[in-house]
Enzyme design. Structure first.
Site, PDB file in Angstrom:
ATOM      1  N   ARG A 130      19.659 -14.080 -15.075  1.00 54.37           N
ATOM      2  CA  ARG A 130      19.174 -14.924 -14.425  1.00 54.37           C
ATOM      3  C   ARG A 130      18.083 -15.001 -13.530  1.00 54.37           C
ATOM      4  O   ARG A 130      17.856 -13.482 -12.680  1.00 54.37           O
ATOM      5  CB  ARG A 130      20.172 -15.230 -13.342  1.00 54.37           C
ATOM      6  CG  ARG A 130      19.894 -16.623 -12.000  1.00 54.37           C
ATOM      7  CD  ARG A 130      21.140 -16.435 -10.887  1.00 54.37           C
ATOM      8  NE  ARG A 130      20.778 -17.826 -10.141  1.00 54.37           N
ATOM      9  CZ  ARG A 130      19.981 -17.196  -8.738  1.00 54.37           C
ATOM     10  NH1 ARG A 130      21.014 -16.384  -8.543  1.00 54.37           N
ATOM     11  NH2 ARG A 130      20.305 -18.088  -7.638  1.00 54.37           N
ATOM     12  N   HIS A 170      14.092 -20.571  -5.626  1.00 55.67           N
ATOM     13  CA  HIS A 170      13.930 -19.787  -4.811  1.00 55.67           C
ATOM     14  C   HIS A 170      13.619 -19.015  -3.663  1.00 55.67           C
ATOM     15  O   HIS A 170      12.684 -18.320  -3.860  1.00 55.67           O
ATOM     16  CB  HIS A 170      14.572 -18.192  -5.613  1.00 55.67           C
ATOM     17  CG  HIS A 170      15.559 -17.707  -5.830  1.00 55.67           C
ATOM     18  ND1 HIS A 170      16.793 -16.840  -5.809  1.00 55.67           N
ATOM     19  CD2 HIS A 170      15.482 -16.685  -3.974  1.00 55.67           C
ATOM     20  CE1 HIS A 170      17.368 -16.299  -5.499  1.00 55.67           C
ATOM     21  NE2 HIS A 170      16.788 -15.697  -4.631  1.00 55.67           N
ATOM     22  N   GLU A 198      20.487 -21.119  -2.707  1.00 50.81           N
ATOM     23  CA  GLU A 198      21.163 -21.414  -1.600  1.00 50.81           C
ATOM     24  C   GLU A 198      20.694 -21.808  -0.914  1.00 50.81           C
ATOM     25  O   GLU A 198      19.454 -21.154   0.409  1.00 50.81           O
ATOM     26  CB  GLU A 198      21.406 -19.365  -0.481  1.00 50.81           C
ATOM     27  CG  GLU A 198      22.770 -18.626  -2.258  1.00 50.81           C
ATOM     28  CD  GLU A 198      22.207 -17.251  -1.823  1.00 50.81           C
ATOM     29  OE1 GLU A 198      21.123 -16.822  -0.537  1.00 50.81           O
ATOM     30  OE2 GLU A 198      22.711 -16.603  -1.635  1.00 50.81           O
ATOM     31  N   ASN A 242      26.950 -17.934  -4.743  1.00 53.08           N
ATOM     32  CA  ASN A 242      26.873 -16.538  -4.704  1.00 53.08           C
ATOM     33  C   ASN A 242      28.007 -16.017  -3.208  1.00 53.08           C
ATOM     34  O   ASN A 242      27.623 -16.719  -2.577  1.00 53.08           O
ATOM     35  CB  ASN A 242      25.549 -16.313  -3.751  1.00 53.08           C
ATOM     36  CG  ASN A 242      23.999 -16.445  -5.320  1.00 53.08           C
ATOM     37  OD1 ASN A 242      24.602 -16.687  -5.954  1.00 53.08           O
ATOM     38  ND2 ASN A 242      22.874 -16.387  -4.710  1.00 53.08           N
ATOM     39  N   TYR A 260      29.072 -12.612  -1.472  1.00 50.05           N
ATOM     40  CA  TYR A 260      28.585 -11.264  -0.295  1.00 50.05           C
ATOM     41  C   TYR A 260      30.032 -10.936   0.363  1.00 50.05           C
ATOM     42  O   TYR A 260      30.179  -9.583   0.141  1.00 50.05           O
ATOM     43  CB  TYR A 260      27.014 -11.410   0.203  1.00 50.05           C
ATOM     44  CG  TYR A 260      25.859 -11.763  -1.100  1.00 50.05           C
ATOM     45  CD1 TYR A 260      25.854 -10.115  -1.268  1.00 50.05           C
ATOM     46  CD2 TYR A 260      25.397 -12.411  -1.727  1.00 50.05           C
ATOM     47  CE1 TYR A 260      24.783 -10.418  -2.644  1.00 50.05           C
ATOM     48  CE2 TYR A 260      24.365 -12.301  -2.371  1.00 50.05           C
ATOM     49  CZ  TYR A 260      24.299 -11.593  -2.922  1.00 50.05           C
ATOM     50  OH  TYR A 260      22.828 -10.803  -3.928  1.00 50.05           O
ATOM     51  N   GLU A 304      25.225 -14.479  -8.019  1.00 51.23           N
ATOM     52  CA  GLU A 304      25.452 -13.244  -7.346  1.00 51.23           C
ATOM     53  C   GLU A 304      26.511 -12.969  -6.558  1.00 51.23           C
ATOM     54  O   GLU A 304      26.969 -13.072  -6.241  1.00 51.23           O
ATOM     55  CB  GLU A 304      24.592 -13.301  -6.417  1.00 51.23           C
ATOM     56  CG  GLU A 304      22.867 -13.623  -6.863  1.00 51.23           C
ATOM     57  CD  GLU A 304      21.622 -14.019  -5.164  1.00 51.23           C
ATOM     58  OE1 GLU A 304      21.824 -13.590  -3.875  1.00 51.23           O
ATOM     59  OE2 GLU A 304      20.807 -14.608  -6.231  1.00 51.23           O
TER      60      GLU A 304
HETATM   61  C1  FCB Z   1      21.134 -14.262  -1.456  1.00 46.82           C
HETATM   62  C2  FCB Z   1      19.771 -14.109  -1.839  1.00 46.82           C
HETATM   63  C3  FCB Z   1      19.251 -13.526  -2.832  1.00 46.82           C
HETATM   64  C4  FCB Z   1      19.356 -11.409  -2.660  1.00 46.82           C
HETATM   65  C5  FCB Z   1      20.342 -11.339  -1.917  1.00 46.82           C
HETATM   66  C6  FCB Z   1      20.746 -10.013  -1.611  1.00 46.82           C
HETATM   67  O1  FCB Z   1      21.283 -14.492  -0.046  1.00 46.82           O
HETATM   68  O2  FCB Z   1      19.423 -14.777  -2.644  1.00 46.82           O
HETATM   69  O3  FCB Z   1      17.569 -13.463  -3.045  1.00 46.82           O
HETATM   70  O4  FCB Z   1      18.368 -11.455  -1.275  1.00 46.82           O
HETATM   71  O5  FCB Z   1      20.935 -12.506  -1.040  1.00 46.82           O
END
Ligand code: FCB
Length: 433
Positions: free
Chosen positions: A78, A122, A167, A289, A291, A350
């Site tokens: 990607r 992006h 995002e 995505n 985290y 992600e």
């Molecule tokens: C996300 C972004 C990516 C990267 C990660 C750590 O929010 O999409 O570009 O910066 O965080």
């Protein structure tokens, strides 16, 4: 090494990157300036004044980076396409050299048996479009669809899965509400039209991509499980509001064709008849995505209806983000519970962590192992997850944090551009074999 056993056949492991974070060659071959060039070159906006002028120099080192992916054995890559390489002024005739670069990249991937999964936006909006209002302007949605059609016309014979936006929540919040990302506007709630115009652009782009034969189209949303700070009503209410802004503002219109009520009321002035039907144009998969979860409490400041609270009972990444693999399971099963049959197949587009361990990155190995485990449990619990892409292939330009946060499976020495696979790279390669 059990992390990749027990997944359904065809489960796709990939790696993710984004154009401005890795390409460099910012003024080469006719690329126009993007809002990130402007922002990063404005004193005080990024840590240490870092810019993406050179980044990982991927524009000139594509062959080496393709070799790294082949060595890893991933099924998909990607990447994002830099709109200012394709339309340096944000509209009009496509720029041949820009398209040629991605053409070579896609061919290089296919030669190595790696699926090309481009993201069209992006965050690197052509500066010329920002000068005309950027995503605050409805016109940008139409420009985006035009650009999507141009790219699909050139690459559509070899790309089968497309991602429209990356995002949109983060782009709206950091870029237009708080000003910590490009274009650096701090409009607070006045930034909300940016959500609608990105989503409208997404819907129009889905149609443009399909018109050029795209087999599969998706959007990538940043999603977070929202944890109320306590069982108190005020904390619960604040958590609902936060969930509305972060998650439902972007998932509901795409999957259900409506905004959460309180947001719909705020957006009324910019939503035209028919927009929601366009935004709900069916997609084939949802990119997620993930985290970390977010803890939210009742507001203590006047200008926000919620308060962010620390999650400090888990290990932290170098960025200070809590490591909560169960949060990914909670998120995926929560999406299923909320959207039921309206939830299409999901790809984790992600997931990853920044660490400062150099190449001996056991922290990252544990992180990836546990998050893959969480995905596996979500699949066992009935969520149709089709793939998982690691952020990121390379250490790269981490936006406002410049080069200080290293997310790569491959270490990059930004002085020499030397690439060194980390332990996590070797771990993943072994697991994929
Ligand atoms: C996300 C972004 C990516 C990267 C990660 C750590 O929010 O999409 O570009 O910066 O965080």
């Amino acid at each position: 090494m059990g992390s990749l056993t027990g997944f359904p056949d065809g489960f796709e492991v990939g790696v993710s990157t984004a154009a401005y974070q890795i390409e460099g060659a910012a003024a080469e071959d006719g690329r126009g300036p993007s809002i990130w060039d402007t922002f990063a070159h404005t004193p005080g906006k990024t840590l240490g004044g870092d810019t993406g002028d050179v980044a990982c120099d991927h524009y000139h080192r594509m062959g080496e980076d393709l070799g790294l992916m082949a060595g890893l054995g991933v099924a998909a890559y990607r990447f994002s396409i830099a709109w200012p390489r394709i339309q340096p002024d944000g509209s009009g005739e496509p720029h041949r050299l820009g398209l040629d670069f991605y053409d070579r990249l896609v061919d290089g991937l296919l030669e190595r048996g790696i699926a090309a999964v481009p993201t069209l936006f992006h965050w690197d909006l052509p500066q010329a479009l920002e000068d005309q209002g950027g995503w605050l302007s409805r016109e940008t949605s139409f420009r985006f669809a035009e650009y999507a059609g141009i790219v699909a016309d050139r690459l559509g014979d070899r790309v089968s899965r497309w991602i429209t936006l990356n995002e949109p929540i983060v782009h709206m919040a950091q870029g237009y509400a708080f000003g910590s990302h490009a274009p650096g506007q701090a409009l607070g709630f006045e930034a909300l039209p940016v959500a609608h115009h990105q989503l409208l652009g997404h819907g129009l782009a889905v149609a443009a991509l399909r018109a050029h034969g795209a087999a599969q189209v998706m959007i990538t949303n940043n999603c977070t499980p929202v944890w109320p700070a306590s069982g108190d009503e005020a904390d619960q209410a604040a958590a609902m509001i936060y969930d509305g802004f972060h998650n439902r503002l972007f998932n509901d219109p795409v999957l259900l064709g409506k905004y959460p009520d309180f947001l719909g009321a705020m957006l009324e002035p910019v939503v035209h008849d028919g927009d929601l039907a366009i935004i709900r144009t069916p997609i084939d998969a949802l990119g997620v995505n993930y985290y970390n979860p977010t803890r939210v409490g009742a507001p203590t400041q006047e200008d926000l209806p919620f308060d962010m609270r620390a999650i400090d009972e888990f290990p932290l990444t170098a960025f200070g983000w809590p490591v909560v693999p169960d949060g990914l399971h909670e998120l995926l099963t929560g999406l299923k519970a909320t959207y039921g049959d309206d939830l299409p197949p999901v790809y984790i587009t992600e997931n990853g962590c920044s660490t400062d361990e150099g190449t001996k990155d056991q922290f990252r190995i544990d992180y990836l192992d546990k998050h893959l485990g969480a995905v596996k449990r979500a699949i066992a619990d009935g969520v149709d997850v089709r793939g998982y892409y690691v952020w990121s292939l390379l250490d790269n330009f981490e936006w406002a944090e410049g080069y200080s946060q290293r997310f790569g499976l491959v270490h990059v020495d930004f002085e020499t551009q030397e690439r060194t696979p980390k332990d996590s790279y070797h771990w993943l390669a072994a697991a994929l074999r």
